[in-house]
Design a protein around this motif. Structure first.
Motif, short mmCIF file in Angstrom:
data_model
loop_
_atom_site.label_atom_id
_atom_site.label_comp_id
_atom_site.label_asym_id
_atom_site.label_seq_id
_atom_site.Cartn_x
_atom_site.Cartn_y
_atom_site.Cartn_z
N LEU A 83 5.68 0.01 -27.43
CA LEU A 83 6.19 -0.15 -26.63
C LEU A 83 6.02 -1.46 -25.71
CD1 LEU A 83 9.23 0.19 -25.32
CD2 LEU A 83 8.79 1.56 -23.96
N LEU A 112 -1.32 7.22 -20.06
CA LEU A 112 -0.22 6.19 -21.01
C LEU A 112 -2.47 5.34 -21.12
CD1 LEU A 112 2.37 5.49 -18.68
CD2 LEU A 112 2.38 6.90 -20.31
N LEU A 163 2.03 -0.49 -24.26
CA LEU A 163 2.42 1.10 -24.30
C LEU A 163 2.12 1.86 -26.02
CD1 LEU A 163 1.97 3.86 -22.96
CD2 LEU A 163 4.56 4.26 -23.00
N VAL A 169 -0.16 8.21 -25.55
CA VAL A 169 -0.02 9.26 -24.72
C VAL A 169 -0.94 10.16 -24.89
CG1 VAL A 169 1.36 10.39 -23.60
CG2 VAL A 169 2.95 8.73 -24.34
N GLU A 187 11.72 6.65 -28.50
CA GLU A 187 13.19 6.71 -28.35
C GLU A 187 14.43 7.02 -28.60
OE1 GLU A 187 14.29 2.19 -30.70
OE2 GLU A 187 13.42 2.95 -32.63
N TYR A 242 14.26 5.42 -24.26
CA TYR A 242 12.83 4.76 -24.52
C TYR A 242 12.25 6.23 -23.37
CZ TYR A 242 13.15 0.70 -26.60
OH TYR A 242 13.25 0.15 -28.31
N HIS A 243 11.25 7.45 -24.15
CA HIS A 243 10.78 8.18 -23.47
C HIS A 243 9.30 8.75 -23.99
CE1 HIS A 243 13.49 9.88 -25.93
NE2 HIS A 243 12.56 11.79 -25.50
N ILE A 244 8.83 9.75 -23.07
CA ILE A 244 7.39 10.36 -23.78
C ILE A 244 7.85 11.56 -24.04
CG2 ILE A 244 5.21 11.22 -22.83
CD1 ILE A 244 5.17 9.13 -20.54
N GLU A 263 4.19 11.58 -27.57
CA GLU A 263 4.55 10.29 -28.28
C GLU A 263 5.38 9.33 -27.17
OE1 GLU A 263 4.67 11.95 -32.95
OE2 GLU A 263 6.20 12.22 -31.22
N VAL A 264 5.44 8.56 -27.94
CA VAL A 264 6.58 7.67 -27.25
C VAL A 264 7.65 7.29 -28.23
CG1 VAL A 264 6.77 5.41 -25.87
CG2 VAL A 264 4.69 6.17 -26.19
N LEU A 274 11.20 4.35 -19.37
CA LEU A 274 11.19 5.36 -20.42
C LEU A 274 12.20 6.72 -18.93
CD1 LEU A 274 8.64 3.96 -20.84
CD2 LEU A 274 7.99 5.93 -21.68
#
Length: 171
Positions: free
Chosen positions: A94, A130, A63, A66, A78, A109-111, A75-76, A104
């Motif tokens: 990721l 994504l 990934l 975004v 952490e 980890y998340h957006i 953004e991705v 996520l």
């Protein structure tokens, strides 16, 4: 006669553009399954919120980005403990191993959606795309309509105690 010729040229150009864009990506990331997607609702004046999803890749992928019209920055991120301080930072990519569900979720980890253009209201949806790369750096995209909720829906991973929001964390 000129109008017919122009119409044919426009149709030919549109066909070439469609073919070219398909060459740049997989067939819309049909090789990734997204489950339990949701975004945290925001309030007027709030500049950032998170979005969460469980991803399972049918081939090894990363990934890498975004996209959303709802925020100037997507953004991705952490979150992890460094000593006794929870820190959050953007990551370049990721890894999504083949057949392994990657969560996520709040506290991990998340957006991250920053510089929101308008509040994300509960019981609406936000479009999020994504962006993935495979082992040959071929790009694919998965477009989602993500439900906006005040808290994690049933079946989705919830935040660990004490880490429900994004405010106050150091970047």
């Amino acid at each position: 006669m000129f109008a017919t010729s122009l119409t044919r040229r426009v149709a030919l150009a549109a066909g070439l553009l469609a073919t070219t864009s398909l060459a740049w990506s997989h067939a819309d990331a049909a090789h990734v399954t997204a489950e339990n997607a949701w975004a945290r609702a925001s309030v007027p004046g709030q500049q950032a919120t998170g979005a969460f999803v469980r991803l399972t890749a049918k081939e090894p992928l990363r990934l890498v980005g975004v996209e959303t019209p709802a925020a100037a920055v997507a953004e991705v991120h952490e979150m992890k403990m460094e000593g006794d301080v929870m820190r959050m930072r953007a990551i370049d990519s990721l890894d999504l191993p083949q057949g392994v569900a990657v969560e996520l979720k709040p506290g991990g980890y998340h957006i991250m959606l920053q510089q929101l253009k308008a509040p994300l209201l509960k019981d609406t949806q936000v479009p999020i795309t994504l962006v993935f790369k495979d082992g040959k750096d071929a790009v694919s995209r998965l477009s989602l309509q993500v439900p906006v909720q005040a808290m994690a829906p049933k079946g989705a991973a919830a935040a660990p105690a004490g880490h429900a929001g994004h405010g106050g964390h150091q970047h």
